[in-house]
Design an enzyme around this catalytic site. Structure first.
Site, PDB file in Angstrom:
ATOM      1  N   ASN A  46      32.023  41.476 -12.810  1.00  0.00           N
ATOM      2  CA  ASN A  46      31.221  41.736 -13.998  1.00  0.00           C
ATOM      3  C   ASN A  46      30.242  40.612 -14.322  1.00  0.00           C
ATOM      4  O   ASN A  46      29.361  40.787 -15.156  1.00  0.00           O
ATOM      5  CB  ASN A  46      32.118  42.031 -15.201  1.00  0.00           C
ATOM      6  CG  ASN A  46      32.744  43.410 -15.093  1.00  0.00           C
ATOM      7  OD1 ASN A  46      32.394  44.186 -14.208  1.00  0.00           O
ATOM      8  ND2 ASN A  46      33.674  43.709 -15.993  1.00  0.00           N
ATOM      9  N   ARG A 117      27.397  52.740 -13.566  1.00  0.00           N
ATOM     10  CA  ARG A 117      26.865  52.706 -14.906  1.00  0.00           C
ATOM     11  C   ARG A 117      26.184  51.378 -15.247  1.00  0.00           C
ATOM     12  O   ARG A 117      25.217  51.333 -16.008  1.00  0.00           O
ATOM     13  CB  ARG A 117      28.031  52.964 -15.863  1.00  0.00           C
ATOM     14  CG  ARG A 117      27.586  53.284 -17.213  1.00  0.00           C
ATOM     15  CD  ARG A 117      28.735  53.418 -18.151  1.00  0.00           C
ATOM     16  NE  ARG A 117      28.200  53.624 -19.474  1.00  0.00           N
ATOM     17  CZ  ARG A 117      27.709  52.668 -20.216  1.00  0.00           C
ATOM     18  NH1 ARG A 117      27.723  51.436 -19.796  1.00  0.00           N
ATOM     19  NH2 ARG A 117      27.205  52.934 -21.394  1.00  0.00           N
ATOM     20  N   CYS A 141      31.234  59.049 -18.430  1.00  0.00           N
ATOM     21  CA  CYS A 141      32.068  58.598 -17.329  1.00  0.00           C
ATOM     22  C   CYS A 141      33.509  58.790 -17.741  1.00  0.00           C
ATOM     23  O   CYS A 141      33.793  59.239 -18.845  1.00  0.00           O
ATOM     24  CB  CYS A 141      31.797  57.146 -16.979  1.00  0.00           C
ATOM     25  SG  CYS A 141      32.585  56.010 -18.091  1.00  0.00           S
ATOM     26  N   PRO A 147      27.931  55.254 -24.721  1.00  0.00           N
ATOM     27  CA  PRO A 147      26.502  55.304 -25.039  1.00  0.00           C
ATOM     28  C   PRO A 147      25.785  53.984 -24.730  1.00  0.00           C
ATOM     29  O   PRO A 147      26.431  52.959 -24.502  1.00  0.00           O
ATOM     30  CB  PRO A 147      26.504  55.556 -26.554  1.00  0.00           C
ATOM     31  CG  PRO A 147      27.815  55.069 -27.040  1.00  0.00           C
ATOM     32  CD  PRO A 147      28.784  55.215 -25.913  1.00  0.00           C
ATOM     33  N   VAL A 148      24.432  54.034 -24.730  1.00  0.00           N
ATOM     34  CA  VAL A 148      23.636  52.820 -24.513  1.00  0.00           C
ATOM     35  C   VAL A 148      22.697  52.582 -25.707  1.00  0.00           C
ATOM     36  O   VAL A 148      21.681  51.919 -25.571  1.00  0.00           O
ATOM     37  CB  VAL A 148      22.835  52.877 -23.181  1.00  0.00           C
ATOM     38  CG1 VAL A 148      23.743  52.722 -21.988  1.00  0.00           C
ATOM     39  CG2 VAL A 148      22.031  54.159 -23.078  1.00  0.00           C
ATOM     40  N   ASP A 149      23.070  53.141 -26.861  1.00  0.00           N
ATOM     41  CA  ASP A 149      22.198  53.041 -28.046  1.00  0.00           C
ATOM     42  C   ASP A 149      21.930  51.590 -28.467  1.00  0.00           C
ATOM     43  O   ASP A 149      20.828  51.249 -28.897  1.00  0.00           O
ATOM     44  CB  ASP A 149      22.816  53.832 -29.219  1.00  0.00           C
ATOM     45  CG  ASP A 149      24.241  53.409 -29.517  1.00  0.00           C
ATOM     46  OD1 ASP A 149      25.014  53.214 -28.557  1.00  0.00           O
ATOM     47  OD2 ASP A 149      24.607  53.265 -30.698  1.00  0.00           O
ATOM     48  N   LEU A 150      22.920  50.710 -28.313  1.00  0.00           N
ATOM     49  CA  LEU A 150      22.732  49.321 -28.751  1.00  0.00           C
ATOM     50  C   LEU A 150      21.704  48.604 -27.869  1.00  0.00           C
ATOM     51  O   LEU A 150      20.921  47.789 -28.350  1.00  0.00           O
ATOM     52  CB  LEU A 150      24.066  48.557 -28.719  1.00  0.00           C
ATOM     53  CG  LEU A 150      25.191  49.143 -29.589  1.00  0.00           C
ATOM     54  CD1 LEU A 150      26.487  48.386 -29.396  1.00  0.00           C
ATOM     55  CD2 LEU A 150      24.785  49.103 -31.057  1.00  0.00           C
ATOM     56  N   ASP A 331      40.229  45.855 -19.729  1.00  0.00           N
ATOM     57  CA  ASP A 331      40.307  46.006 -18.271  1.00  0.00           C
ATOM     58  C   ASP A 331      41.669  45.590 -17.705  1.00  0.00           C
ATOM     59  O   ASP A 331      41.898  45.700 -16.493  1.00  0.00           O
ATOM     60  CB  ASP A 331      39.193  45.201 -17.588  1.00  0.00           C
ATOM     61  CG  ASP A 331      37.826  45.868 -17.745  1.00  0.00           C
ATOM     62  OD1 ASP A 331      37.770  47.000 -18.247  1.00  0.00           O
ATOM     63  OD2 ASP A 331      36.821  45.238 -17.374  1.00  0.00           O
ATOM     64  N   ILE A 353      38.960  49.789 -27.445  1.00  0.00           N
ATOM     65  CA  ILE A 353      37.581  49.654 -26.926  1.00  0.00           C
ATOM     66  C   ILE A 353      37.040  50.989 -26.403  1.00  0.00           C
ATOM     67  O   ILE A 353      35.942  51.394 -26.748  1.00  0.00           O
ATOM     68  CB  ILE A 353      37.499  48.586 -25.795  1.00  0.00           C
ATOM     69  CG1 ILE A 353      38.122  47.263 -26.245  1.00  0.00           C
ATOM     70  CG2 ILE A 353      36.059  48.397 -25.318  1.00  0.00           C
ATOM     71  CD1 ILE A 353      37.340  46.476 -27.255  1.00  0.00           C
ATOM     72  N   ARG A 423      35.282  49.678  -5.549  1.00  0.00           N
ATOM     73  CA  ARG A 423      34.229  49.238  -6.458  1.00  0.00           C
ATOM     74  C   ARG A 423      34.556  47.861  -7.030  1.00  0.00           C
ATOM     75  O   ARG A 423      33.634  47.110  -7.361  1.00  0.00           O
ATOM     76  CB  ARG A 423      34.077  50.222  -7.627  1.00  0.00           C
ATOM     77  CG  ARG A 423      33.528  51.583  -7.245  1.00  0.00           C
ATOM     78  CD  ARG A 423      33.252  52.405  -8.492  1.00  0.00           C
ATOM     79  NE  ARG A 423      32.819  51.513  -9.552  1.00  0.00           N
ATOM     80  CZ  ARG A 423      33.268  51.545 -10.810  1.00  0.00           C
ATOM     81  NH1 ARG A 423      34.135  52.445 -11.182  1.00  0.00           N
ATOM     82  NH2 ARG A 423      32.838  50.682 -11.692  1.00  0.00           N
TER      83      ARG A 423
END
Ligand code: UD1
Length: 444
Positions: A46, A117, A141, A147-150, A331, A353, A423
């Site tokens: 990450n 993503r 997913c 979302p990706v609004d932020l 995670d 989360i 992944r």
């Protein structure tokens, strides 16, 4: 200082071609072994993915060491970046050399973004450097809507014009981005990173309030500072970025993967044994380590290694609740839950989360676990044994939690759809095999 011998796009093709990731592959695990020996820890996925995107911010070469280059996510992102005009060389010794001398396309197409993503993180740097970006919406997913609004609201506050059209985020900044004060209503790792990168080349000062504090963000900020960015407040909820006109190349070593580290800690907790996790740290896993110690596992730092030990005594039941860093990481929730299946008493696992992150539960129940889910919480009552079964992997961390369950179950466990593991976990079969686990990949 920097090796200027950047490989051509062909390099990516070559490396991608040898990814062992057939959706049909399975993992076979036979339970029962105590774990003993060394496991090398890779660089953090990450952090690595965000470093690769940051290379879009400069026309000079950027070099990273300790990169988890074998991961499918790293290779998928290399393809996205290559599509934008970046040359990417991913070497087998963990070095990655990236150079975006010119941006030749500002479009990150659906075909590539849908595979991962995190591709949405190209939005900020692309817009900051090139003034234009079109990124396919990642879509839903397995973990819920995500979302990706932020990300979008923050970039708009910095002067971007953004529309969603035909499944794409279409963004432009004809007059360039400017600094802004952005207060996140919710802590988001990805939005903090996207906006921090965009702000490095924006005109004026940006303040990110209620910013995420993850070690991977600190690592990213430190790499950006080496590239000439002016950033203060990393690791605190308020990050201040003073925009500069250009960034330069740099060399940076990727921080160790705390989630991989925590996963193997849970494996030792579950199976018992003595394992030395090489080249990693325990200071960025305080929340997990506190709970592991309560459960009866001993953990110590020894130079660059972390030693994990559990003797034959029963694990104690412990409650956890996931939270943004420095709280318990989402995670590691599935791996901890797997460990609790064999505890004395019970453990309550609360996920705050992501909305849909208990998909491993029905699979663990098929292996004999006693788990009741109610809303955001799962009550895990300890059972004396798990039993081997055929199970299905649903996402990255759920997949590894089923491997852990297999390591301790009676008999044989077959885990289907293990491409998720490729992944995010480098060489997991070798790493667990070398500490005594009986595990093999079966290619269909
Ligand atoms: C990153 C990690 C992922 C980890 C997660 C939380 C990467 C590649 N992935 O994901 O492994 O599980 O942090 O530690 O680094 N949200 C919104 N709007 C947004 C963005 C997020 O509502 O615009 C919500 C999400 O749905 C979620 C929460 O905020 O409920 C946290 O998500 P976020 O921290 O953004 O996670 P990612 O960056 O996607």
């Amino acid at each position: 200082m920097i090796e200027p011998q950047i490989e051509t796009a062909q390099t990516i093709e070559l490396i991608s071609a040898d990814v062992k990731s057939s959706g049909l592959d399975k993992m076979r695990v036979v339970g029962g072994a105590r774990l003993k020996g060394d496991i090398p820890i890779s660089g953090a996925k990450n952090a690595a993915l965000k470093h690769m995107c940051a290379a879009l911010l400069t026309d000079e070469p950027v070099q990273f060491t300790n990169m988890p280059n074998a991961l499918v996510d790293v290779r998928t992102l290399a393809q996205v970046l290559n599509h934008l005009g970046m040359t990417v060389a991913l070497r087998s010794d963990g070095v990655a050399i990236l150079r975006a001398k010119e941006i030749t396309s500002h479009i990150a197409p659906y075909d590539l973004v849908r595979k991962m993503r995190a591709s949405v993180i190209v939005l900020g740097p692309l817009l900051a450097r090139h003034g234009q970006a079109e990124v396919s919406l990642p879509g839903g997913c397995a973990l819920g809507g995500r979302p990706v609004d932020l990300h979008i609201q923050g970039l708009k506050a910095m002067g971007a014009e953004i529309e969603i059209e035909g499944g794409y985020i279409k963004a432009s900044a004809p007059k360039g981005l400017h600094g802004a004060e952005i207060s996140f209503p919710k802590v988001s790792v990805g939005a903090t990173e996207n906006l921090m990168m965009a702000a490095t080349l924006a005109k004026g000062d940006t303040i990110l309030k209620n910013a995420a504090r993850e070690p991977e963000i600190i690592d990213q900020g430190e790499a950006l500072i080496k590239m000439g960015a002016k950033i203060e407040g990393l690791g605190t909820p308020e990050i201040r970025i003073q925009g500069v006109t250009s960034l330069n190349g740099a060399v940076h070593s990727v921080v160790p993967d705390r989630i991989e580290t925590g996963t193997y800690m849970c494996a030792v907790g579950l199976c018992g044994g003595d394992v030395r996790l090489k080249n990693t740290r325990m200071d960025f896993l305080t929340a997990l380590i506190g709970r592991l110690e309560e459960a009866g596992i001993e953990i110590t730092q020894d130079g660059n290694d972390v030693c994990v030990h559990r003797n034959g005594s029963k694990l104690k039941g412990v409650d956890i609740m996931t939270e943004p860093y420095p709280g318990f990481p989402t995670d590691l929730q599935a791996q901890f839950m797997t460990m609790m299946t064999l505890c004395e008493g019970a453990g309550m696992i609360t996920e705050t989360i992501f909305e849909n992150r208990f998909m491993h539960v029905p699979e663990l129940v098929r292996m004999g676990a006693d788990i009741t889910v109610q809303g955001q919480s799962a009550l895990v009552r300890g059972v004396p044994k798990l039993h081997g079964a055929e199970v299905m992997a649903t996402d990255l961390r759920a997949s590894v939690s089923l491997i852990l369950a297999g390591l301790v179950a009676d008999g044989e466990t077959t885990i289907n759809r293990i491409y998720h593991l490729d992944r995010g976990y480098e060489n997991i079969v070798d790493k667990l095999g070398q500490v005594g686990a009986e595990i093999e990949r079966i290619s269909e």
